[in-house]
Design a protein around this motif. Structure first.
Motif, PDB file in Angstrom:
ATOM      1  N   ILE A  64     -61.400   3.077 -16.424  1.00 39.55           N
ATOM      2  CA  ILE A  64     -60.311   2.372 -15.728  1.00 39.55           C
ATOM      3  C   ILE A  64     -60.318   2.713 -14.243  1.00 39.55           C
ATOM      4  N   MET A  65     -60.545   3.992 -13.930  1.00 40.96           N
ATOM      5  CA  MET A  65     -60.623   4.389 -12.522  1.00 40.96           C
ATOM      6  C   MET A  65     -61.748   3.628 -11.823  1.00 40.96           C
ATOM      7  N   ASP A  66     -62.928   3.575 -12.462  1.00 43.92           N
ATOM      8  CA  ASP A  66     -64.069   2.876 -11.882  1.00 43.92           C
ATOM      9  C   ASP A  66     -63.758   1.398 -11.666  1.00 43.92           C
ATOM     10  N   GLU A  67     -63.078   0.775 -12.645  1.00 45.65           N
ATOM     11  CA  GLU A  67     -62.710  -0.638 -12.539  1.00 45.65           C
ATOM     12  C   GLU A  67     -61.830  -0.898 -11.322  1.00 45.65           C
ATOM     13  N   HIS A  68     -61.080   0.101 -10.914  1.00 45.61           N
ATOM     14  CA  HIS A  68     -60.167  -0.051  -9.785  1.00 45.61           C
ATOM     15  C   HIS A  68     -60.697   0.592  -8.509  1.00 45.61           C
ATOM     16  N   GLY A  69     -61.992   0.832  -8.465  1.00 50.18           N
ATOM     17  CA  GLY A  69     -62.618   1.351  -7.251  1.00 50.18           C
ATOM     18  C   GLY A  69     -62.393   2.827  -6.996  1.00 50.18           C
ATOM     19  N   LEU A  70     -62.016   3.560  -8.019  1.00 52.81           N
ATOM     20  CA  LEU A  70     -61.795   5.007  -7.882  1.00 52.81           C
ATOM     21  C   LEU A  70     -62.877   5.757  -8.644  1.00 52.81           C
ATOM     22  N   SER A  71     -64.074   5.718  -8.131  1.00 51.68           N
ATOM     23  CA  SER A  71     -65.215   6.303  -8.825  1.00 51.68           C
ATOM     24  C   SER A  71     -65.136   7.825  -8.868  1.00 51.68           C
ATOM     25  N   SER A  72     -65.333   8.364 -10.054  1.00 50.83           N
ATOM     26  CA  SER A  72     -65.321   9.819 -10.206  1.00 50.83           C
ATOM     27  C   SER A  72     -66.535  10.457  -9.530  1.00 50.83           C
ATOM     28  N   ASP A  73     -67.513   9.622  -9.150  1.00 52.37           N
ATOM     29  CA  ASP A  73     -68.664  10.137  -8.404  1.00 52.37           C
ATOM     30  C   ASP A  73     -68.310  10.387  -6.942  1.00 52.37           C
ATOM     31  N   GLU A  74     -67.218   9.767  -6.482  1.00 53.12           N
ATOM     32  CA  GLU A  74     -66.840   9.851  -5.080  1.00 53.12           C
ATOM     33  C   GLU A  74     -65.650  10.765  -4.823  1.00 53.12           C
ATOM     34  N   MET A  75     -65.057  11.311  -5.881  1.00 49.81           N
ATOM     35  CA  MET A  75     -63.907  12.204  -5.705  1.00 49.81           C
ATOM     36  C   MET A  75     -63.868  13.194  -6.859  1.00 49.81           C
ATOM     37  N   ASP A  76     -63.193  14.305  -6.627  1.00 53.53           N
ATOM     38  CA  ASP A  76     -62.988  15.262  -7.701  1.00 53.53           C
ATOM     39  C   ASP A  76     -61.890  14.744  -8.619  1.00 53.53           C
ATOM     40  N   VAL A  77     -62.107  14.931  -9.906  1.00 58.56           N
ATOM     41  CA  VAL A  77     -61.117  14.541 -10.903  1.00 58.56           C
ATOM     42  C   VAL A  77     -60.764  15.790 -11.704  1.00 58.56           C
TER      43      VAL A  77
END
Length: 150
Positions: A18-31
């Motif tokens: 869901i994060m990826d679908e909304h442009g919040l890639s876990s590759d680009e930020m710490d989760v």
């Protein structure tokens, strides 16, 4: 990004999708995952494979570890963030997370309302402590004193 109330490691996958679908890639930020459930502690090794770190939610963890509701007239007296089961859980999480090179912070009330709690957390080697602004200076001094003792 903080993922709250993640009951099982398997619940993480749809959250990240869901994060990826909304442009919040876990590759680009710490989760990070909120460590507020006993399952987060028991399965810390598996959660460490999925998340970049942990943030202890001590209020929920204190309610859910011994099964008390701090808002219940009958059970509220049993709500105790210094309870052995809670502090052992926190210590265990920090140890396991560090074994997997994952940081651990805390964002519950305990460090703000129980002065000795900060010392407990420092001795457990926590990475970060959030407190309310009215005790921030006192907490900074406690941390500095602890760190100066090495």
């Amino acid at each position: 990004m903080m993922v709250p109330f993640c009951r099982t490691p398997e619940e993480d996958e749809p959250v990240l999708e869901i994060m990826d679908e909304h442009g919040l890639s876990s590759d680009e930020m710490d989760v990070y995952v909120m460590a507020e459930l006993p399952s987060n502690i028991v399965l810390a090794d598996r959660f460490s494979e999925l998340f970049d770190g942990f943030s202890i939610g001590s209020n929920d963890l204190t309610q859910l570890t011994p099964g008390v509701d701090r808002n219940s007239e009958q059970l509220a007296p049993l709500f105790d963030e210094t309870d052995d089961a809670v502090t052992r859980s926190i210590g265990s999480l920090i140890e396991e997370a560090h074994r997997h090179d994952r940081p651990v912070g805390i964002c519950g009330d305990a460090p703000s309302t129980i002065p000795e709690y900060t010392v407990f957390l420092l001795e457990a080697d926590i990475d970060s402590i959030s407190v309310s602004s009215d005790v921030a200076v006192e907490t900074i001094l406690t941390v500095a004193e602890h760190e100066s003792r090495g």
